[in-house]
Design an enzyme around this catalytic site. Structure first.
Site, mmCIF file in Angstrom:
data_model
loop_
_atom_site.group_PDB
_atom_site.id
_atom_site.type_symbol
_atom_site.label_atom_id
_atom_site.label_comp_id
_atom_site.label_asym_id
_atom_site.label_seq_id
_atom_site.Cartn_x
_atom_site.Cartn_y
_atom_site.Cartn_z
ATOM 1 N N ARG A 241 0.719 -0.995 0.122
ATOM 2 C CA ARG A 241 -0.061 0.340 0.260
ATOM 3 C C ARG A 241 0.948 1.070 0.095
ATOM 4 O O ARG A 241 1.584 1.275 0.277
ATOM 5 C CB ARG A 241 -1.077 0.109 0.991
ATOM 6 C CG ARG A 241 -2.340 -0.921 1.639
ATOM 7 C CD ARG A 241 -3.266 -1.111 2.349
ATOM 8 N NE ARG A 241 -2.927 -2.571 3.058
ATOM 9 C CZ ARG A 241 -3.556 -2.909 4.102
ATOM 10 N NH1 ARG A 241 -3.261 -1.853 5.314
ATOM 11 N NH2 ARG A 241 -3.035 -3.875 4.641
ATOM 12 N N GLU A 384 -3.038 -9.436 19.899
ATOM 13 C CA GLU A 384 -4.616 -9.046 19.541
ATOM 14 C C GLU A 384 -5.377 -10.095 20.119
ATOM 15 O O GLU A 384 -5.937 -9.709 20.532
ATOM 16 C CB GLU A 384 -4.621 -8.670 17.854
ATOM 17 C CG GLU A 384 -3.418 -7.234 17.954
ATOM 18 C CD GLU A 384 -3.805 -7.231 16.085
ATOM 19 O OE1 GLU A 384 -3.824 -6.721 15.150
ATOM 20 O OE2 GLU A 384 -2.724 -8.198 15.442
#
Ligand code: ADP
Length: 396
Positions: A241, A384
């Site tokens: 990206r 996470e």
């Protein structure tokens, strides 16, 4: 209490079963190629051999069914019966402005998550599929949603508003949301614990550097700025990206190259970042390899990546009026000695002084700074799943 953590992608599903009495992982795994040929589950029960289950999976419900069977299997299972799973924690990418913390899922919540799909059309629908499949298979088990965006909902208005006509925010919710919130929150809190300090007294910059990458400014325990925005495309240069670019480039390219909206979108999301500059790979290991052999574009890609992280650290130190702690996490942040060294190089003027020897470490909680460094520099592996399980436990 045992919590099953589910993270659904469009054709994949990651899971972890965690015993919350000691936060031990009982089993984890990955279902891949859901809905396409060659579907399989790699199941890893703790203390036993990994197993590869190759079975057709037409949808997420079928995948979860196979996962649940694997978890209770007499041979490679981790529990005796499904009743032992007390709650399920789901990772949900986008909570919009509706969710600033984790919530127990009911019909109203599910509807609100569906409404957020417009903001994350690639991510929220598979998350919702995972929730619905689990609800069907475990109708009496409580479910919790933990959002990637929630931690950043504390950003002040001046951080989240874009300098475009205000009506676009009112009409479409176009604002900065930020992502990787669960990870930034986890490592910021771990940093305070490691230093034996109250997070409310700290100015922390957290660098989540993986394939997707973002930086956050965490002041007094709250996220006040982060590099990702309306979508996870803004901010750092990433694996594939672009991160920040002049928006005028988009219009220019559409005109010059006759590119469609889809083509520009694909270019910026899938063909840019360090892959775009180097032309070698999106994986930093390959790029570091090519750079060390003298490949100029690979060297340039790494320079660009590091420089941008450095820029954000400087900017966030300015916004917070100082910095006490710098944290590195995720694939690259946890493993790349060179990346951490290069990012810190030259930041001694704001008190960031990395120790070359302390920095020669991978994947474990470590203090990387020199003794005299004003800023503590920490490597903290992110977790996470544990964060999702903890929220699930406390809500259920
Ligand atoms: P994501 O979850 O966003 O897919 P990860 O946090 O797993 O990403 O990070 C993956 C990236 O970490 C890989 O693209 C790779 O470039 C980088 N990485 C992993 N191990 C190393 C290493 N030993 N040296 C350099 N880079 C590494």
């Amino acid at each position: 209490m045992k919590v099953l953590v589910i993270n659904c992608g469009s054709s994949s599903l990651k899971y972890q079963l965690i015993d919350m009495s000691n936060e031990e992982v009982l089993a984890k795994g990955l279902a891949e190629r859901i809905g396409i040929e060659g579907a399989r589950v790699k199941h890893q029960p703790t203390g036993k051999e990994d197993v590869l289950i190759e079975k057709p999976m037409s949808d997420h419900k079928k995948a979860i069914e196979i996962v649940l069977n694997a978890l209770v299997d007499s041979d490679h299972g981790a529990i005796h019966s499904m009743d032992e799973i007390n709650a399920v924690g789901h990772r949900v990418v986008h909570g919009g402005e509706k969710f600033s913390e984790s919530v127990v899922i009911d019909e109203k919540v599910l509807k609100a998550i569906e409404e957020c799909s417009e903001l994350a059309p690639l991510h929220n629908p598979p998350n919702i599929m995972g929730i619905k499949a689990c609800q069907e298979l475990m109708p009496n088990t409580p479910m919790v949603a933990v959002f990637d965006t929630a931690f950043h909902q504390t950003m002040p208005e001046s951080s989240y508003i874009y300098p475009i006509p205000y009506e676009m925010y009112e009409k479409y919710g176009i604002r900065r949301y930020g992502f990787h919130g669960t990870s930034h929150k986890y490592v910021a809190n771990r940093a305070a614990d490691m230093l034996g300090k109250d997070i409310k007294d700290l100015k922390i910059v957290t660098c989540h550097l993986g394939n997707g990458a973002s930086v956050a400014a965490v002041k007094n325990g709250k996220s006040i700025e982060t590099s990702m925005g309306f979508t996870p495309l803004e901010g750092l240069a990433m694996g594939t990206r672009s991160g920040d670019i002049d928006p005028a480039i988009i219009v220019y390219l559409m005109e010059k190259e006759n590119m469609t909206i889809d083509e520009v979108n694909t270019m910026l999301n899938k063909k840019s970042g360090v892959l775009g500059i180097s032309g070698v790979s999106s994986d930093f290991r390959d790029i570091e390899g090519a750079a060390s052999e003298g490949n100029h574009r690979s060297q340039l890609a790494l320079e660009k990546f590091n420089m941008r992280v450095k820029k954000y650290i400087g900017a966030y130190s300015a916004i917070m009026k100082g910095i006490d702690v710098l944290v590195f996490t995720a694939g690259l942040g946890e493993n790349s000695v060179e990346t951490r060294q290069e990012i810190c190089k030259g930041l001694e003027f704001i008190g960031i002084d990395i120790d070359e020897d302390n920095n020669k470490v991978r994947g474990k909680e470590t203090e990387l700074n020199k003794e005299e460094s004003k800023v503590k520099i920490l490597l903290i592996p992110t977790n996470e799943e544990l964060m999702i399980a903890r929220d699930t436990k406390s809500l259920v």
